[in-house]
Scaffold this motif. Structure first.
Motif, PDB file in Angstrom:
ATOM      1  N   LEU A 103     -40.696 -10.846 -47.722  1.00  0.00           N
ATOM      2  CA  LEU A 103     -41.033 -10.863 -46.834  1.00  0.00           C
ATOM      3  C   LEU A 103     -40.707 -10.983 -45.732  1.00  0.00           C
ATOM      4  O   LEU A 103     -41.828 -11.866 -44.343  1.00  0.00           O
ATOM      5  N   ILE A 104     -39.527 -11.737 -45.099  1.00  0.00           N
ATOM      6  CA  ILE A 104     -38.819 -11.138 -43.338  1.00  0.00           C
ATOM      7  C   ILE A 104     -39.230  -9.898 -42.991  1.00  0.00           C
ATOM      8  O   ILE A 104     -38.368  -9.178 -44.393  1.00  0.00           O
ATOM      9  N   SER A 105     -39.089  -9.779 -42.504  1.00  0.00           N
ATOM     10  CA  SER A 105     -39.009  -8.765 -40.838  1.00  0.00           C
ATOM     11  C   SER A 105     -36.865  -8.038 -41.336  1.00  0.00           C
ATOM     12  O   SER A 105     -36.377  -9.095 -41.318  1.00  0.00           O
ATOM     13  N   PRO A 106     -36.741  -6.490 -41.693  1.00  0.00           N
ATOM     14  CA  PRO A 106     -35.269  -6.385 -41.722  1.00  0.00           C
ATOM     15  C   PRO A 106     -34.814  -6.683 -40.528  1.00  0.00           C
ATOM     16  O   PRO A 106     -33.625  -6.956 -40.943  1.00  0.00           O
ATOM     17  N   ILE A 116     -33.787  -3.462 -47.830  1.00  0.00           N
ATOM     18  CA  ILE A 116     -33.266  -2.602 -46.421  1.00  0.00           C
ATOM     19  C   ILE A 116     -32.669  -2.326 -45.977  1.00  0.00           C
ATOM     20  O   ILE A 116     -31.386  -1.567 -46.348  1.00  0.00           O
ATOM     21  N   ASN A 117     -31.767  -3.883 -45.671  1.00  0.00           N
ATOM     22  CA  ASN A 117     -30.478  -4.126 -45.238  1.00  0.00           C
ATOM     23  C   ASN A 117     -29.648  -3.582 -46.250  1.00  0.00           C
ATOM     24  O   ASN A 117     -28.494  -3.219 -45.770  1.00  0.00           O
ATOM     25  N   LEU A 118     -29.854  -3.707 -47.244  1.00  0.00           N
ATOM     26  CA  LEU A 118     -28.561  -3.836 -48.415  1.00  0.00           C
ATOM     27  C   LEU A 118     -28.441  -2.131 -49.059  1.00  0.00           C
ATOM     28  O   LEU A 118     -27.650  -1.988 -49.314  1.00  0.00           O
ATOM     29  N   GLY A 119     -30.149  -1.353 -48.865  1.00  0.00           N
ATOM     30  CA  GLY A 119     -30.144   0.431 -48.890  1.00  0.00           C
ATOM     31  C   GLY A 119     -29.298   1.027 -47.947  1.00  0.00           C
ATOM     32  O   GLY A 119     -27.955   2.129 -47.873  1.00  0.00           O
ATOM     33  N   ASN A 120     -29.101   0.105 -46.829  1.00  0.00           N
ATOM     34  CA  ASN A 120     -28.727   0.964 -45.738  1.00  0.00           C
ATOM     35  C   ASN A 120     -27.278   1.337 -45.660  1.00  0.00           C
ATOM     36  O   ASN A 120     -26.378   1.734 -45.257  1.00  0.00           O
ATOM     37  N   ILE A 121     -26.885  -0.461 -46.452  1.00  0.00           N
ATOM     38  CA  ILE A 121     -24.694  -0.395 -46.685  1.00  0.00           C
ATOM     39  C   ILE A 121     -24.559   1.082 -47.837  1.00  0.00           C
ATOM     40  O   ILE A 121     -23.738   1.870 -47.459  1.00  0.00           O
ATOM     41  N   LEU A 122     -25.235   1.883 -48.663  1.00  0.00           N
ATOM     42  CA  LEU A 122     -25.154   2.917 -48.959  1.00  0.00           C
ATOM     43  C   LEU A 122     -25.286   4.688 -48.391  1.00  0.00           C
ATOM     44  O   LEU A 122     -24.279   5.105 -48.673  1.00  0.00           O
ATOM     45  N   TYR A 123     -25.951   4.450 -47.097  1.00  0.00           N
ATOM     46  CA  TYR A 123     -25.812   5.074 -46.388  1.00  0.00           C
ATOM     47  C   TYR A 123     -24.415   5.320 -45.210  1.00  0.00           C
ATOM     48  O   TYR A 123     -24.676   5.908 -44.373  1.00  0.00           O
ATOM     49  N   PRO A 129     -24.976  -6.176 -42.828  1.00  0.00           N
ATOM     50  CA  PRO A 129     -25.190  -6.572 -44.402  1.00  0.00           C
ATOM     51  C   PRO A 129     -24.335  -8.501 -44.836  1.00  0.00           C
ATOM     52  O   PRO A 129     -25.012  -9.119 -43.707  1.00  0.00           O
ATOM     53  N   PRO A 130     -24.578  -8.184 -45.999  1.00  0.00           N
ATOM     54  CA  PRO A 130     -24.769 -10.531 -46.527  1.00  0.00           C
ATOM     55  C   PRO A 130     -23.533 -10.282 -45.580  1.00  0.00           C
ATOM     56  O   PRO A 130     -22.794 -10.303 -45.354  1.00  0.00           O
ATOM     57  N   CYS A 131     -24.017 -11.455 -45.115  1.00  0.00           N
ATOM     58  CA  CYS A 131     -22.575 -11.734 -44.225  1.00  0.00           C
ATOM     59  C   CYS A 131     -21.094 -12.768 -45.177  1.00  0.00           C
ATOM     60  O   CYS A 131     -20.610 -12.504 -44.859  1.00  0.00           O
ATOM     61  N   THR A 132     -21.328 -13.371 -46.581  1.00  0.00           N
ATOM     62  CA  THR A 132     -20.300 -13.291 -47.026  1.00  0.00           C
ATOM     63  C   THR A 132     -19.501 -12.516 -47.122  1.00  0.00           C
ATOM     64  O   THR A 132     -18.570 -11.695 -46.786  1.00  0.00           O
ATOM     65  N   ALA A 133     -20.154 -11.198 -48.068  1.00  0.00           N
ATOM     66  CA  ALA A 133     -19.635  -9.549 -47.911  1.00  0.00           C
ATOM     67  C   ALA A 133     -19.041  -8.785 -46.275  1.00  0.00           C
ATOM     68  O   ALA A 133     -17.585  -9.392 -45.991  1.00  0.00           O
ATOM     69  N   LYS A 162     -21.443  -6.942 -54.891  1.00  0.00           N
ATOM     70  CA  LYS A 162     -21.999  -5.393 -54.891  1.00  0.00           C
ATOM     71  C   LYS A 162     -22.221  -5.015 -53.646  1.00  0.00           C
ATOM     72  O   LYS A 162     -21.470  -4.168 -53.252  1.00  0.00           O
ATOM     73  N   PRO A 163     -22.465  -6.209 -52.937  1.00  0.00           N
ATOM     74  CA  PRO A 163     -22.094  -5.146 -51.417  1.00  0.00           C
ATOM     75  C   PRO A 163     -20.596  -5.486 -50.765  1.00  0.00           C
ATOM     76  O   PRO A 163     -20.943  -4.411 -49.841  1.00  0.00           O
ATOM     77  N   LEU A 164     -19.988  -5.913 -50.451  1.00  0.00           N
ATOM     78  CA  LEU A 164     -19.122  -6.114 -50.342  1.00  0.00           C
ATOM     79  C   LEU A 164     -17.892  -4.547 -50.904  1.00  0.00           C
ATOM     80  O   LEU A 164     -17.114  -3.623 -50.783  1.00  0.00           O
TER      81      LEU A 164
END
Length: 272
Positions: A103-106, A116-123, A129-133, A162-164
């Motif tokens: 519900l939050i704008s990317p 969307i932000n998690l998916g961008n990492i794959l590309y 990216p998640p702040c801690t990662a 996962k994102p890290l």
């Protein structure tokens, strides 16, 4: 020995201050919370203090029910005066994290939890990216060149493990990554054959010296309360043979700065 992150911390502070000074108006960071307990309120006070330190406007909204979240998050996302939104835990039981963060704008998802932000990492095109990662990656890059190094990531959460792993696999970072979790057999065999080990499982002092070879860089992401003490997932005695990030005062300090950096970046993006 314990790793001294102070030079990295100081350089990030100066970078944030410089970027804020170039903006035509202060960035605005909004926290959304749901029936906050005392620890959540303490966290919010800490974030407000950091935001004010950098000249970032800070506001807190409470949404005690799922329906409140479903109304508030899109409203804040559409508000042109708001640059960054972060959502505290726990959430109401009748809404999933996936549904809530969607519900939050990317463009305002400064925590990097939106699909969307998690998916961008794959590309290999991370925006938020998640702040801690990202904080862990910053520390690793500060300490060494990860290219070609064997890195074990212990934990597979959506916000860290996962994102890290994906960030470390990016072209230009080029680490060789092994992800371990609760079903992984012989974790010690993997960690002892790694150049860098990141531990993010949420179990106090679970990893001792018998998990690491001397000289390993060990990044302790864990935050656990043991009595009146905050401790990590790695026993402090590991610092006798390895380079170990301290808890508290390690990854968490950099994570907070990444959150502020993301807020500034969102403000910069909105001007474009």
């Amino acid at each position: 020995m314990f790793i001294n992150i102070e030079p990295l911390y100081s350089s990030m502070v100066e970078n944030i201050k410089e970027r804020v000074s170039k903006l035509s108006k202060p960035p605005k960071l909004v926290a959304v919370t749901c029936q906050p307990d005392s620890s959540t309120l303490a966290y919010l006070r800490s974030q407000e203090k950091q935001a004010k330190r950098f000249g970032i406007d800070f506001a807190v909204y409470e949404a005690p029910k799922a329906m409140d979240l479903k109304i508030l998050l899109p409203k804040l996302s559409a508000d042109g005066s708001v640059n960054g939104i972060f959502l505290t835990h726990p959430l109401p039981s009748d809404i999933s994290e996936y549904e809530a963060v969607s519900l939050i704008s990317p463009d305002k998802d400064i925590e990097g939890r939106h699909p969307i932000n998690l998916g961008n990492i794959l590309y290999d095109k991370p925006v938020f990216p998640p702040c801690t990662a990202e904080a862990v990656l910053r520390i690793i890059n500060y300490l060494t060149n990860p290219s070609g190094k064997k890195i074990a990531v212990i934990g597979r959460s959506v916000t860290v493990g996962k994102p890290l792993a994906m960030l470390l696999l990016q072209k230009g970072v080029d680490a060789t990554v092994t992800v371990c979790h609760s079903r992984t057999k012989d974790i010690a065999e993997i960690t002892k054959n790694s150049d860098i080990v990141v531990v993010a499982i949420g179990k106090a002092k679970m990893f001792g010296k018998d998990y690491f070879k001397p000289g390993t860089i060990v990044i302790d992401v864990g935050i656990n309360v043991e009595g009146d003490e905050i401790v990590g997932d790695v026993d402090p005695s590991v610092s006798e043979i390895c380079e170990l990030t301290p808890v508290p005062g390690g990854v968490g300090r950099i994570t907070t700065l990444v959150l502020m950096e993301h807020t500034v970046k969102a403000a910069e993006m909105s001007l474009k």
